[in-house]
Design a protein around this motif. Structure first.
Motif, short mmCIF file in Angstrom:
data_model
loop_
_atom_site.label_atom_id
_atom_site.label_comp_id
_atom_site.label_asym_id
_atom_site.label_seq_id
_atom_site.Cartn_x
_atom_site.Cartn_y
_atom_site.Cartn_z
N PRO A 80 12.07 -14.33 28.74
CA PRO A 80 12.76 -13.42 28.21
C PRO A 80 12.70 -13.68 26.44
CG PRO A 80 13.64 -13.88 30.14
CD PRO A 80 12.83 -15.63 29.94
N HIS A 81 12.81 -14.30 25.90
CA HIS A 81 12.22 -14.27 24.42
C HIS A 81 11.08 -14.52 23.79
CE1 HIS A 81 16.84 -15.56 25.50
NE2 HIS A 81 16.84 -16.57 26.28
N LEU A 82 9.91 -14.77 24.58
CA LEU A 82 8.56 -14.49 23.87
C LEU A 82 7.72 -13.96 24.24
CD1 LEU A 82 7.70 -18.86 25.98
CD2 LEU A 82 8.87 -17.61 23.04
N PRO A 83 7.51 -13.07 22.72
CA PRO A 83 6.28 -11.93 23.17
C PRO A 83 4.91 -12.53 23.29
CG PRO A 83 6.29 -12.93 20.81
CD PRO A 83 6.83 -14.31 21.36
N LEU A 84 4.53 -13.22 24.71
CA LEU A 84 3.56 -13.64 25.14
C LEU A 84 3.91 -14.55 26.78
CD1 LEU A 84 1.19 -15.23 22.85
CD2 LEU A 84 1.05 -13.20 23.24
N ALA A 125 -3.78 -16.14 14.49
CA ALA A 125 -2.75 -16.84 14.00
C ALA A 125 -2.09 -15.85 13.76
CB ALA A 125 -3.61 -17.01 12.46
N GLN A 126 -1.46 -15.28 13.01
CA GLN A 126 -0.05 -14.43 13.23
C GLN A 126 0.73 -13.75 14.06
OE1 GLN A 126 -1.85 -11.09 10.79
NE2 GLN A 126 -1.65 -11.77 8.59
N GLN A 127 -0.33 -13.88 15.19
CA GLN A 127 1.14 -13.88 16.20
C GLN A 127 1.16 -15.18 17.40
OE1 GLN A 127 -2.71 -11.14 19.08
NE2 GLN A 127 -0.59 -11.05 20.58
N LEU A 128 0.49 -15.63 17.06
CA LEU A 128 0.80 -17.27 17.38
C LEU A 128 2.23 -18.19 17.06
CD1 LEU A 128 0.60 -19.13 19.40
CD2 LEU A 128 -1.42 -20.65 17.97
N ALA A 129 2.02 -17.60 15.23
CA ALA A 129 3.46 -17.64 14.72
C ALA A 129 4.18 -16.81 14.85
CB ALA A 129 3.02 -17.58 12.52
N GLU A 130 4.06 -15.89 15.71
CA GLU A 130 5.51 -15.09 15.63
C GLU A 130 5.95 -15.71 16.75
OE1 GLU A 130 8.22 -12.25 16.78
OE2 GLU A 130 6.88 -13.06 14.74
N PHE A 131 5.20 -16.30 18.10
CA PHE A 131 5.39 -16.79 19.10
C PHE A 131 5.80 -18.22 19.06
CE2 PHE A 131 5.06 -19.87 22.80
CZ PHE A 131 5.07 -19.41 23.46
N VAL A 132 5.51 -18.54 17.89
CA VAL A 132 6.57 -20.14 17.74
C VAL A 132 7.42 -20.14 17.16
CG1 VAL A 132 6.30 -21.93 15.87
CG2 VAL A 132 3.87 -21.29 17.26
N ARG A 133 7.45 -18.57 15.99
CA ARG A 133 8.96 -18.53 15.40
C ARG A 133 9.62 -17.70 16.67
NH1 ARG A 133 5.59 -16.14 11.40
NH2 ARG A 133 6.71 -13.80 12.65
N CYS A 134 9.54 -17.42 17.80
CA CYS A 134 10.51 -16.79 18.18
C CYS A 134 10.28 -18.05 19.66
CB CYS A 134 9.57 -15.57 19.46
SG CYS A 134 9.57 -14.01 18.92
N LEU A 135 10.21 -19.05 19.64
CA LEU A 135 10.30 -19.87 20.67
C LEU A 135 11.82 -21.10 19.97
CD1 LEU A 135 9.81 -22.04 23.13
CD2 LEU A 135 8.36 -22.52 21.91
N GLN A 136 11.61 -20.85 18.41
CA GLN A 136 12.39 -22.55 17.76
C GLN A 136 13.54 -21.29 17.85
OE1 GLN A 136 10.33 -22.26 13.99
NE2 GLN A 136 8.86 -24.12 14.64
N GLU A 137 13.40 -19.78 18.20
CA GLU A 137 15.05 -19.26 17.93
C GLU A 137 15.58 -19.29 18.95
OE1 GLU A 137 14.36 -15.34 16.24
OE2 GLU A 137 13.96 -15.69 14.90
N VAL A 138 14.62 -19.97 20.42
CA VAL A 138 15.75 -20.28 21.79
C VAL A 138 16.67 -21.61 21.63
CG1 VAL A 138 15.54 -20.06 24.60
CG2 VAL A 138 13.98 -18.94 22.89
N ASP A 139 17.83 -20.96 22.16
CA ASP A 139 19.15 -22.26 21.78
C ASP A 139 18.34 -23.15 23.27
OD1 ASP A 139 21.41 -23.33 21.95
OD2 ASP A 139 22.22 -21.79 23.84
N THR A 140 19.10 -24.02 21.87
CA THR A 140 18.18 -25.43 22.70
C THR A 140 19.25 -26.64 23.63
OG1 THR A 140 18.70 -27.23 20.75
CG2 THR A 140 16.77 -26.02 20.61
N THR A 141 20.31 -25.83 23.99
CA THR A 141 21.71 -26.58 24.80
C THR A 141 21.11 -26.69 25.96
OG1 THR A 141 23.45 -24.86 23.67
CG2 THR A 141 23.84 -26.33 25.75
#
Length: 302
Positions: A80-84, A125-141
């Motif tokens: 749910p947190h990812l753009p792809l 490249a820009q689309q994948l960077a957005e995916f990675v940034r969104c992934l990095q923001e997901v809670d890691t608990t």
């Protein structure tokens, strides 16, 4: 029956007949659907298409078992947190029909493996960077962490030092090994990171990035996804992009110099260690290694 060539000495025998038997025994609702091996399956799992809407993934070895269990837990939480789109696991298969490992049934994701000819690479490249940034923001608990293994993505470089040097010993006729060793030793100076672990994919290579209709359509194979050094996902700059697209990815990721250096050294070590292992087992996997390493060294020199 289509057999799958082995890549590892401890690999299980896998073919289309095996998949047909496993599905028929454990998931009879899908029995009789055509089974086709997916060209370019990865080094850890073999993927088959089951009918038009499903995929079956079987680990090649005991040490790569466990991804379906991980996917069933984490893919629904990350998606749910990812753009792809990412893998949607449906069922866990148990050992059977002579196959000793757990395996998985997934929803089929449309698209072709990333290729520069299929897409505007700067946009990708820009689309994948957005995916990675969104992934990095997901809670890691509660997130999994890298196993204690020198090949675990998002971990320090130093545990790979002996493997890198051993590989160089076998490659003296193929590469400028003194130059490679100097670059590697200099890279180890950037091998310090004490930041907050974030979710990483860990394997953003062309085979795990799908393209459809001129856009990225999905990211697959989260076997190396865990909470770790976010620099690990900068590997995409090397394995997926080049030229202006690589520069666009780096700019979009807004990375610091040391993170870039760690990612570059990761790419270098993965490639050098892989060449002697795969050049007879899977020649296509290491074809072009010399030009790839030359690009890494040029960036290092710059």
């Amino acid at each position: 029956m289509t057999s799958v060539p082995k890549l590892h000495d401890d690999e299980v025998e896998i073919d289309t007949s095996l998949v047909e038997r496993l599905v028929a025994q454990q998931f009879p609702q899908w029995a009789g659907l055509p089974v086709r091996v997916v060209a370019g399956s990865g080094t850890d799992n073999v993927t088959f298409r089951l009918g038009d809407e499903l995929a079956v993934r079987l680990p090649r070895t005991e040490r790569t078992q466990g991804q379906v269990e991980k996917d069933l837990t984490w893919m629904p939480r990350l998606a749910p947190h990812l753009p792809l789109p990412i893998p949607e696991p449906l069922e866990k298969g148990e050992p059977g029909a002579g196959y000793p490992l757990t395996w998985g049934v997934y929803r089929w994701l449309e698209g072709e493996p990333y290729s520069a000819g299929l897409i505007d690479t700067v946009d990708a490249a820009q689309q994948l960077a957005e995916f990675v940034r969104c992934l990095q923001e997901v809670d890691t608990t509660g997130a999994p962490v890298p196993p204690d293994d020198p090949f675990s993505r998002g971990t320090p470089l130093a545990p790979r030092d002996s493997l890198f040097r051993e590989a160089l010993e076998q490659l003296q006729d193929d590469f400028d090994t003194p130059r490679l060793l100097a670059a590697w030793e200099a890279s180890l100076e950037s091998d310090t990171w004490d930041g907050r672990p974030s979710w990483i994919h860990g394997d953003l290579m062309p085979g795990n990035i799908l393209v459809a209709n001129g856009k990225l359509s999905a990211v697959i194979d989260f076997g190396t996804a865990w909470a770790a050094d976010p620099a690990a996902d900068l590997l995409a700059a090397w394995y997926t992009f080049d030229g202006p697209a690589r520069a666009a990815f780096r700019e979009a990721m807004r990375v610091d110099r040391d993170s870039w250096a760690r990612a570059r050294a990761w790419a270098l070590s993965l490639t050098i260690i892989a060449v002697p292992y795969y050049r007879d087992r899977r020649p296509g996997a290491v074809r072009g290694a010399q030009s790839f390493v030359a690009e890494i060294l040029a960036d290092f020199d710059a």
